[in-house]
Design a protein around this motif. Structure first.
Motif, PDB file in Angstrom:
ATOM      1  N   GLU A   1       0.816  -1.216   0.000  1.00 12.38           N
ATOM      2  CA  GLU A   1       0.000   0.000   0.000  1.00 12.38           C
ATOM      3  C   GLU A   1       0.849   1.265   0.000  1.00 12.38           C
ATOM      4  OE1 GLU A   1      -3.032   0.499   2.960  1.00 12.38           O
ATOM      5  OE2 GLU A   1      -3.765  -1.551   2.699  1.00 12.38           O
ATOM      6  N   VAL A   2       1.977   1.231   0.706  1.00 15.57           N
ATOM      7  CA  VAL A   2       2.818   2.428   0.809  1.00 15.57           C
ATOM      8  C   VAL A   2       3.931   2.425  -0.250  1.00 15.57           C
ATOM      9  CG1 VAL A   2       2.305   2.727   3.256  1.00 15.57           C
ATOM     10  CG2 VAL A   2       4.365   1.451   2.580  1.00 15.57           C
ATOM     11  N   GLY A   3       3.796   1.560  -1.258  1.00 14.34           N
ATOM     12  CA  GLY A   3       4.718   1.588  -2.391  1.00 14.34           C
ATOM     13  C   GLY A   3       6.018   0.852  -2.184  1.00 14.34           C
ATOM     14  N   LEU A   4       6.022  -0.142  -1.284  1.00 13.96           N
ATOM     15  CA  LEU A   4       7.275  -0.861  -0.995  1.00 13.96           C
ATOM     16  C   LEU A   4       7.199  -2.341  -1.373  1.00 13.96           C
ATOM     17  CD1 LEU A   4       8.273   0.761   2.410  1.00 13.96           C
ATOM     18  CD2 LEU A   4       9.304   1.163   0.167  1.00 13.96           C
ATOM     19  N   LYS A   5       6.347  -2.661  -2.308  1.00 11.30           N
ATOM     20  CA  LYS A   5       6.293  -4.040  -2.806  1.00 11.30           C
ATOM     21  C   LYS A   5       7.644  -4.394  -3.412  1.00 11.30           C
ATOM     22  CE  LYS A   5       3.569  -7.083  -5.835  1.00 11.30           C
ATOM     23  NZ  LYS A   5       3.228  -8.051  -4.777  1.00 11.30           N
ATOM     24  N   GLY A   6       8.214  -5.511  -3.001  1.00 13.23           N
ATOM     25  CA  GLY A   6       9.533  -5.924  -3.463  1.00 13.23           C
ATOM     26  C   GLY A   6      10.654  -5.525  -2.528  1.00 13.23           C
ATOM     27  N   LYS A   7      10.345  -4.684  -1.543  1.00 11.76           N
ATOM     28  CA  LYS A   7      11.357  -4.227  -0.574  1.00 11.76           C
ATOM     29  C   LYS A   7      11.161  -4.883   0.797  1.00 11.76           C
ATOM     30  CE  LYS A   7      13.136  -1.016  -3.326  1.00 11.76           C
ATOM     31  NZ  LYS A   7      14.539  -1.045  -3.791  1.00 11.76           N
ATOM     32  N   GLU A   8      10.259  -5.838   0.893  1.00 18.18           N
ATOM     33  CA  GLU A   8       9.878  -6.391   2.193  1.00 18.18           C
ATOM     34  C   GLU A   8      11.051  -7.003   2.954  1.00 18.18           C
ATOM     35  OE1 GLU A   8       6.387  -6.904  -0.701  1.00 18.18           O
ATOM     36  OE2 GLU A   8       8.555  -7.309  -0.702  1.00 18.18           O
ATOM     37  N   LEU A   9      11.984  -7.611   2.245  1.00 12.84           N
ATOM     38  CA  LEU A   9      13.087  -8.304   2.920  1.00 12.84           C
ATOM     39  C   LEU A   9      14.349  -7.453   3.029  1.00 12.84           C
ATOM     40  CD1 LEU A   9      12.628 -11.912   1.454  1.00 12.84           C
ATOM     41  CD2 LEU A   9      11.629 -10.880   3.501  1.00 12.84           C
ATOM     42  N   ASN A  10      14.237  -6.175   2.649  1.00 11.50           N
ATOM     43  CA  ASN A  10      15.369  -5.255   2.803  1.00 11.50           C
ATOM     44  C   ASN A  10      15.493  -4.790   4.248  1.00 11.50           C
ATOM     45  OD1 ASN A  10      15.181  -5.437  -0.024  1.00 11.50           O
ATOM     46  ND2 ASN A  10      15.959  -3.363  -0.284  1.00 11.50           N
ATOM     47  N   TYR A  11      16.726  -4.641   4.693  1.00  9.43           N
ATOM     48  CA  TYR A  11      16.991  -4.046   5.995  1.00  9.43           C
ATOM     49  C   TYR A  11      17.030  -2.523   5.844  1.00  9.43           C
ATOM     50  CZ  TYR A  11      18.114  -8.675   7.800  1.00  9.43           C
ATOM     51  OH  TYR A  11      18.034  -9.982   8.196  1.00  9.43           O
ATOM     52  N   PRO A  12      16.812  -1.791   6.920  1.00  9.74           N
ATOM     53  CA  PRO A  12      16.797  -0.326   6.820  1.00  9.74           C
ATOM     54  C   PRO A  12      18.018   0.265   6.127  1.00  9.74           C
ATOM     55  CG  PRO A  12      15.925  -0.972   8.938  1.00  9.74           C
ATOM     56  CD  PRO A  12      16.398  -2.240   8.271  1.00  9.74           C
ATOM     57  N   VAL A  13      19.195  -0.310   6.335  1.00  6.19           N
ATOM     58  CA  VAL A  13      20.417   0.233   5.729  1.00  6.19           C
ATOM     59  C   VAL A  13      20.347   0.210   4.206  1.00  6.19           C
ATOM     60  CG1 VAL A  13      21.694  -1.951   5.682  1.00  6.19           C
ATOM     61  CG2 VAL A  13      22.937   0.219   5.912  1.00  6.19           C
ATOM     62  N   ALA A  14      19.521  -0.680   3.659  1.00  2.00           N
ATOM     63  CA  ALA A  14      19.391  -0.800   2.201  1.00  2.00           C
ATOM     64  C   ALA A  14      18.227   0.012   1.654  1.00  2.00           C
ATOM     65  CB  ALA A  14      19.228  -2.267   1.810  1.00  2.00           C
ATOM     66  N   LEU A  15      17.596   0.819   2.502  1.00  6.99           N
ATOM     67  CA  LEU A  15      16.461   1.632   2.081  1.00  6.99           C
ATOM     68  C   LEU A  15      16.826   3.110   2.174  1.00  6.99           C
ATOM     69  CD1 LEU A  15      13.647  -0.213   4.079  1.00  6.99           C
ATOM     70  CD2 LEU A  15      14.128  -0.445   1.630  1.00  6.99           C
ATOM     71  N   SER A  16      16.258   3.903   1.278  1.00  8.45           N
ATOM     72  CA  SER A  16      16.441   5.355   1.365  1.00  8.45           C
ATOM     73  C   SER A  16      15.693   5.894   2.584  1.00  8.45           C
ATOM     74  CB  SER A  16      15.911   6.036   0.102  1.00  8.45           C
ATOM     75  OG  SER A  16      14.490   5.958   0.068  1.00  8.45           O
ATOM     76  N   GLY A  17      15.968   7.148   2.930  1.00 11.67           N
ATOM     77  CA  GLY A  17      15.248   7.763   4.042  1.00 11.67           C
ATOM     78  C   GLY A  17      13.753   7.778   3.811  1.00 11.67           C
ATOM     79  N   GLY A  18      13.343   8.088   2.587  1.00 10.62           N
ATOM     80  CA  GLY A  18      11.916   8.100   2.274  1.00 10.62           C
ATOM     81  C   GLY A  18      11.290   6.726   2.399  1.00 10.62           C
ATOM     82  N   GLN A  19      12.027   5.700   1.966  1.00 11.02           N
ATOM     83  CA  GLN A  19      11.519   4.332   2.091  1.00 11.02           C
ATOM     84  C   GLN A  19      11.441   3.902   3.550  1.00 11.02           C
ATOM     85  OE1 GLN A  19      14.432   2.490  -0.466  1.00 11.02           O
ATOM     86  NE2 GLN A  19      13.053   2.485  -2.230  1.00 11.02           N
ATOM     87  N   GLN A  20      12.430   4.292   4.347  1.00 12.25           N
ATOM     88  CA  GLN A  20      12.384   3.966   5.772  1.00 12.25           C
ATOM     89  C   GLN A  20      11.178   4.618   6.446  1.00 12.25           C
ATOM     90  OE1 GLN A  20      16.142   3.906   8.111  1.00 12.25           O
ATOM     91  NE2 GLN A  20      17.142   4.497   6.202  1.00 12.25           N
ATOM     92  N   GLN A  21      10.906   5.865   6.064  1.00 12.67           N
ATOM     93  CA  GLN A  21       9.760   6.537   6.672  1.00 12.67           C
ATOM     94  C   GLN A  21       8.467   5.878   6.241  1.00 12.67           C
ATOM     95  OE1 GLN A  21       8.769   7.727   9.274  1.00 12.67           O
ATOM     96  NE2 GLN A  21       9.505   9.843   9.220  1.00 12.67           N
ATOM     97  N   ARG A  22       8.417   5.374   5.019  1.00 11.81           N
ATOM     98  CA  ARG A  22       7.223   4.670   4.569  1.00 11.81           C
ATOM     99  C   ARG A  22       7.038   3.350   5.321  1.00 11.81           C
ATOM    100  NH1 ARG A  22       7.397   4.166  -1.635  1.00 11.81           N
ATOM    101  NH2 ARG A  22       9.543   4.934  -1.576  1.00 11.81           N
ATOM    102  N   VAL A  23       8.136   2.700   5.701  1.00 12.10           N
ATOM    103  CA  VAL A  23       8.037   1.526   6.575  1.00 12.10           C
ATOM    104  C   VAL A  23       7.432   1.947   7.916  1.00 12.10           C
ATOM    105  CG1 VAL A  23       9.303  -0.260   7.830  1.00 12.10           C
ATOM    106  CG2 VAL A  23       9.966   0.303   5.493  1.00 12.10           C
TER     107      VAL A  23
END
Length: 253
Positions: free
Chosen positions: A126-148
């Protein structure tokens, strides 16, 4: 509804909140603006007892806590009515995006692991992170982390979501993606309290706006009233400084 009466909070001899009164209807979006150090974030953190206020009454939906006489069980129930999105994400660095969203479901709502993870997959999509589910925070941008962080709050299905300056730690190019997710959440009819420095966003999405300074609510009204026709000189000065800082004319907010 949400009803806050005469809320006080101090750090030592310094009084941060000096008798705050707020009411919010089911499904409303309240934006809180004001200068740094005005007590905005402290107020938000008091609502779910991340900070312990000394005096006042907090009512969220059917749960009410009188801060001068209450039981721990009342605080637990009140917290269960809120979801929090933090300025600095507050994700578990050693857990994937999936587990950052599913673990609170398992711990607070006792939902079985498989069911909690299914909910997490759906809300991360829903928040646009399909495919990022198994990423750790270090592998996500700040915007993606906030969406988590937003997904984690949504997963708990709280009565109200509290946003504490959710874009202030982001690079400018990442701000818009988080604001767009928040707009989508608002369209779901969620009750939200947003502490923000994004004036254009507040004007667009809020039902009401509060201007805080020095631990007081200085002015309150609709976005049009606050941004287009403020009555208090302190509010006028704050908005004028914002316009100057961002090189905007009077129509820029």
């Amino acid at each position: 509804m949400i009803k806050i009466q005469n809320l006080h909070k101090s750090y030592g001899s310094t009084e941060i909140l000096k008798g705050i009164d707020v009411e919010l209807k089911d499904g409303e979006v309240l934006a809180i603006i004001g200068p740094s150090g005005s007590g905005k974030s402290t107020f938000l953190r008091c609502l779910n007892f991340l900070e312990k206020p000394e005096r006042g009454i907090i009512q969220i939906d059917s749960e009410e806590v009188n801060l001068e006489k209450y039981q721990k069980s009342q605080v637990v129930k009140l917290r269960g009515k809120t979801g929090m999105v933090f300025q600095n994400y507050n994700l578990f660095k050693n857990k994937t995006a999936l587990h950052n969203v599913s673990e609170p479901l398992r711990l607070t709502k006792k939902i079985p692991k498989n069911q909690a993870e299914q909910i997490a997959y759906e809300i991360l999509a829903e928040v646009g992170l399909k495919g990022k589910e198994l990423n750790y925070p270090v592998a996500l941008s700040g915007g993606q982390q906030q969406r988590v962080g937003i997904a984690r709050a949504l997963a708990l299905d709280p009565y109200v979501i509290l946003f504490d300056e959710p874009t202030s730690s982001l690079d400018p190019e990442l701000v818009e993606e988080v604001l767009n997710v928040m707009k989508a959440v608002i369209k779901q009819g969620r009750t939200m309290i947003v502490v923000t420095h994004e004036m254009e966003f507040a004007k667009e999405v809020a039902d009401r706006v509060i201007f805080m300074a020095d631990g007081h609510i200085i002015e309150e009204g609709t976005p049009e009233e606050i941004f287009e026709n403020p009555q208090n000189e302190r509010t006028k000065r704050f908005l004028k400084n914002y316009l100057t800082l961002h090189n905007l004319d009077g129509d820029g907010i």
